[in-house]
Write a protein that holds these residues in place. Structure first.
Motif: not given
Length: 160
Positions: A64, A89, A120, A127
C-alpha cells in the motif's frame, strides 16, 4: 461551484446517501483516478464528523502506498498484513476497529487516532486501494459507517 455538505443535524443514513450521490456526481465523468480519490477524500472529510484523517492507500507493486488524503502527514508505505490498512488489503475485508491501540500490529501514523475504519476497494476481485478513516474518538465508527463506506467503495471501484 460544488457545495456537497450535509446539514449538521442530518441523520447518518441520509448523510451516507448524500455522500454517495456527491461522490457519484464528482467522479462519474472523470477518468483520472488520482483526481477522483482527492475529491472523495475531501468529501469524506466534510461529510463525516469527528475524523482526523480521511483518504486512500493505493495498491502498488504488492504494497500500500499513500494516496490522496485530508489530515496530517501519514505513513507512506504499508506492507500487506501490517496495521489496520495492511490487514484490510491482505484479507480484502473491511476492518472496523473501535480501539486501534488494542489492534495487534497497529501502525501509529498519528498519535491522536483512537479508532479506524478501513474498507478495501475491489476491482474484478482484486484490491486496488483502501479507504482509510481515522478518528480521535474510540468507537467512532459503527455498522452504518461500515455499510456506507463499503457502498462508496463499490461506486468508485472503477473510477480510481
Amino acid at each position: 461551484m460544488f457545495d456537497f455538505r450535509p446539514a449538521d443535524d442530518c441523520p447518518k443514513p441520509e448523510a451516507h446517501r448524500q455522500l454517495h450521490e456527491a461522490a457519484d456526481a464528482l467522479t462519474a465523468d472523470e477518468p483520472d483516478g488520482v483526481a477522483n480519490m482527492a475529491n472523495i477524500a475531501a468529501l469524506l472529510w466534510d461529510f463525516l464528523p469527528d475524523v482526523n484523517w480521511t483518504g486512500f492507500y493505493r495498491m502498488v507493486e504488492g504494497e500500500l502506498v499513500l494516496g490522496p488524503f485530508m489530515g496530517r502527514p501519514a505513513c507512506i508505505r504499508i506492507p500487506l498484513g501490517k496495521g489496520v490498512c495492511g490487514v484490510a488489503a491482505a484479507d480484502a475485508a473491511t476492518q472496523l476497529v473501535e480501539d486501534v491501540h488494542a489492534f495487534p500490529g497497529h501502525i501509529a501514523c498519528d498519535s491522536v487516532t483512537n479508532s479506524e475504519l478501513v474498507v478495501p476497494v475491489l476491482r474484478n476481485g482484486d484490491v486496488v486501494a483502501v479507504i482509510d478513516l481515522d478518528s480521535p474518538s474510540k468507537a467512532r465508527f459503527d455498522e452504518e459507517d461500515r455499510a456506507g463506506i463499503e457502498r462508496l467503495a463499490e461506486i468508485i471501484s472503477d473510477r480510481i
